[in-house]
Write an enzyme that holds these catalytic residues in place. Structure first.
Site, mmCIF file in Angstrom:
data_model
loop_
_atom_site.group_PDB
_atom_site.id
_atom_site.type_symbol
_atom_site.label_atom_id
_atom_site.label_comp_id
_atom_site.label_asym_id
_atom_site.label_seq_id
_atom_site.Cartn_x
_atom_site.Cartn_y
_atom_site.Cartn_z
ATOM 1 N N ASP A 191 16.430 56.870 64.198
ATOM 2 C CA ASP A 191 17.480 56.851 63.184
ATOM 3 C C ASP A 191 18.761 57.369 63.847
ATOM 4 O O ASP A 191 18.898 58.580 64.075
ATOM 5 C CB ASP A 191 17.048 57.741 62.009
ATOM 6 C CG ASP A 191 18.176 57.935 61.003
ATOM 7 O OD1 ASP A 191 19.310 57.494 61.259
ATOM 8 O OD2 ASP A 191 17.911 58.554 59.947
ATOM 9 N N GLN A 242 23.661 59.306 62.568
ATOM 10 C CA GLN A 242 24.664 60.303 62.986
ATOM 11 C C GLN A 242 24.995 60.177 64.461
ATOM 12 O O GLN A 242 26.137 60.371 64.869
ATOM 13 C CB GLN A 242 24.146 61.726 62.704
ATOM 14 C CG GLN A 242 23.944 62.040 61.235
ATOM 15 C CD GLN A 242 25.253 62.097 60.449
ATOM 16 O OE1 GLN A 242 26.322 62.351 60.995
ATOM 17 N NE2 GLN A 242 25.159 61.846 59.158
ATOM 18 N N CYS A 250 20.536 65.160 51.576
ATOM 19 C CA CYS A 250 19.418 64.194 51.598
ATOM 20 C C CYS A 250 18.391 64.587 52.655
ATOM 21 O O CYS A 250 17.817 63.726 53.338
ATOM 22 C CB CYS A 250 19.898 62.774 51.833
ATOM 23 S SG CYS A 250 21.071 62.220 50.599
ATOM 24 N N HIS A 276 16.278 62.703 57.472
ATOM 25 C CA HIS A 276 16.985 62.313 56.250
ATOM 26 C C HIS A 276 15.978 61.597 55.350
ATOM 27 O O HIS A 276 15.036 60.953 55.839
ATOM 28 C CB HIS A 276 18.112 61.365 56.655
ATOM 29 C CG HIS A 276 19.037 60.947 55.563
ATOM 30 N ND1 HIS A 276 18.723 59.960 54.664
ATOM 31 C CD2 HIS A 276 20.283 61.375 55.241
ATOM 32 C CE1 HIS A 276 19.738 59.794 53.836
ATOM 33 N NE2 HIS A 276 20.697 60.646 54.153
ATOM 34 N N LYS A 330 29.651 55.252 59.508
ATOM 35 C CA LYS A 330 29.638 56.557 60.179
ATOM 36 C C LYS A 330 30.298 56.479 61.552
ATOM 37 O O LYS A 330 30.408 57.467 62.255
ATOM 38 C CB LYS A 330 28.206 57.060 60.298
ATOM 39 C CG LYS A 330 27.569 57.271 58.921
ATOM 40 C CD LYS A 330 26.641 58.434 58.901
ATOM 41 C CE LYS A 330 25.677 58.397 57.766
ATOM 42 N NZ LYS A 330 26.188 59.049 56.561
HETATM 43 N N1 C6P Z 1 23.765 60.766 55.762
HETATM 44 C C1 C6P Z 1 25.243 62.561 55.116
HETATM 45 O O1 C6P Z 1 26.163 63.052 54.469
HETATM 46 P P1 C6P Z 1 23.226 55.245 54.957
HETATM 47 O O2 C6P Z 1 23.425 55.889 53.636
HETATM 48 O O3 C6P Z 1 22.195 54.148 54.912
HETATM 49 O O4 C6P Z 1 24.508 54.808 55.601
HETATM 50 O O5 C6P Z 1 22.675 56.384 55.928
HETATM 51 C C2 C6P Z 1 21.529 57.110 55.600
HETATM 52 C C3 C6P Z 1 21.277 58.174 56.625
HETATM 53 C C4 C6P Z 1 20.153 58.076 57.425
HETATM 54 N N2 C6P Z 1 19.906 58.969 58.393
HETATM 55 C C5 C6P Z 1 20.742 59.987 58.640
HETATM 56 C C6 C6P Z 1 20.440 60.930 59.766
HETATM 57 C C7 C6P Z 1 21.892 60.150 57.861
HETATM 58 O O6 C6P Z 1 22.713 61.158 58.110
HETATM 59 C C8 C6P Z 1 22.156 59.240 56.807
HETATM 60 C C9 C6P Z 1 23.329 59.425 55.900
HETATM 61 C C10 C6P Z 1 24.935 61.083 54.962
HETATM 62 O O7 C6P Z 1 24.591 63.238 55.892
HETATM 63 C C11 C6P Z 1 24.810 60.706 53.518
HETATM 64 S S1 C6P Z 1 23.403 61.428 52.769
#
Ligand code: C6P
Length: 417
Positions: A211, A214, A375, A134, A237
């Site tokens: 990370d 997910q 993203c 991401h 999430k």
């Molecule tokens: N992915 C998706 O629709 P935040 O925004 O900080 O809570 O998470 C960022 C992020 C980082 N790593 C991974 C693997 C992610 O999936 C995400 C967030 C969302 O897939 C929004 S782009």
């Protein structure tokens, strides 16, 4: 809820109905149709217990924490710190000092990049990320390598959306100082062999950040067993509020790292000739935190623990298998991300139908999916597509909802085909 963490019984349709009743939003109608919410990768829905916990905080104990001597402040502080203990136990960390509360995965990763990265990286050092990261696990490392003269290297993916440990072995060298890798890809659904990558990185003394944005809601996570140096995730999430997240870090590493933001709570003494930092975890929690968010996340993790993450993973495995089987019947559909080890994310493209059009047609049927680059632009580039459609599942989704998705996709193909 009737299940427990040790309950490994197969999940019946009645059980899913019971779980669904915990989520008020799932009763919503969209465009006159029952909501089919398949955008859990973007954010999950909140059970009543989380909504009530957040409301109760604002109704009964709203106050700033770690500051007041009055009753409300003491109550709020106890609730906030109890939530941290729940969060720490959920991810298997040894101490509350290792559970830093942030605004989300993105901030957790930026914290490590700015604090550890700026302090430790130098010209010639290498930072490794994978091609499936991401943007939140690419851009902070780009920024910090640019500033330090370190080099950002990329572990490639194959056409199934997997990394190979052979590539990792080749790319990790004495120059490697840091590896940043997703546990579960949001764009592909791939579950990465993070434990093996961590072992390889540690052989050369490199640190690893996982990370877990997910993974946290779909696979068991035990940071002690993984032996990762850092683990980042977001509350929203995993059925918790937005604006709250977690950074796990090994205590010795966090002790040695400088704070990356200055302000209230992160200091012990402030003098114009120099200040002293607070102990962990507060050293990394400058300013008034998201108190309601933390308490709500604690409630969400208790809720998930009561169901059992293994049970969730097993049920979602069945949902994914059924989805993949049904998607294969759609004319012109190509799945993007066919890794052997996958979680409940189905990304795909359909010939002659733009992903955004798929999203709009499905929306008119009450079905929420995500369409776009998620993203993860390098993933799109790898597969030569601008965007994919992505259905991402949670344990409250049903086989009937998969059938609705398939009906909607067939309708889209008919309209554009
Ligand atoms: N992915 C998706 O629709 P935040 O925004 O900080 O809570 O998470 C960022 C992020 C980082 N790593 C991974 C693997 C992610 O999936 C995400 C967030 C969302 O897939 C929004 S782009």
């Amino acid at each position: 809820m009737t299940s427990t963490a040790t309950n490994t019984a197969p999940v019946s349709a009645d059980q899913v109905t019971t779980w669904r009743a915990d989520f008020p939003i799932l009763q919503t109608q969209v465009h006159g149709k029952p909501l089919v919410y398949l955008d859990n990768g973007a954010t999950t829905q909140k059970p009543q217990v989380v909504i009530d916990t957040v409301s109760r905080y604002y109704e009964t104990t709203n106050s700033n924490i770690h500051r007041g001597v009055h009753y409300l402040s003491e109550m709020a502080t106890v609730d906030y710190e109890n939530a941290r203990a729940v969060i720490r136990r959920f991810m298997g960390a040894a101490s509350d000092k290792e559970a830093i509360l942030t605004s989300g995965t993105t901030e957790s990763i930026n914290l490590v990049a700015n604090s550890w990265g700026l302090d430790n990286l130098k010209a010639g050092d290498e930072v490794l990320v994978t091609e499936m990261e991401h943007h939140s696990n690419i851009v902070p490392w780009q920024m910090v390598t640019q500033r330090t003269g370190a080099v950002l290297k990329v572990i490639p993916i194959n056409d199934a959306g997997e990394i190979s440990l052979e590539d990792v072995r080749q790319l990790i060298t004495e120059r490697t100082k840091f590896v940043a890798i997703s546990h579960l890809s949001n764009a592909l659904g791939t579950i990465n062999p993070v434990k093996e990558v961590i072992e390889l990185a540690h052989q050369v003394g490199a640190l690893v950040l996982v990370d877990g944005a997910q993974a946290i809601a779909h696979t068991p996570v035990d940071v002690a067993d993984l032996d990762c140096d850092f683990y980042a995730f977001s509350g929203h999430k995993i059925f918790g509020p937005t604006g709250i997240g977690v950074l796990y870090g090994k205590q010795a590493l966090l002790e040695a790292m400088p704070p990356w933001q200055g302000g209230g709570d992160m200091i012990r003494i402030v003098r114009f000739d120099g200040s002293q930092w607070n102990d962990l975890p507060y050293k990394f929690e400058a300013g008034t935190p998201n108190i309601a968010g933390a308490i709500g996340l604690g409630a969400a993790l208790d809720y998930v623990t009561e169901i059992g993450i293994d049970r969730i993973a097993a049920y979602e495995g069945l949902l994914l298998a059924y989805t993949q089987q049904q998607l294969a019947t759609i004319p012109g559909l190509t799945p993007i991300g066919t890794a052997k080890h996958k979680a409940s994310i189905a990304s795909f493209v359909v010939k002659h139908v733009h992903a955004h059009d798929l999203g709009t047609i499905l929306d008119s049927e009450g079905i929420a999916i995500r369409a776009g680059h998620h993203c993860a632009m390098p993933v799109m580039e790898h597969f030569g597509v601008a965007a994919t459609a992505r259905a991402s599942f949670a344990f409250y989704n049903t086989l009937e909802e998969v059938d609705q998705l398939i009906l909607g996709l067939n309708k889209a193909v008919e309209m554009f085909g």
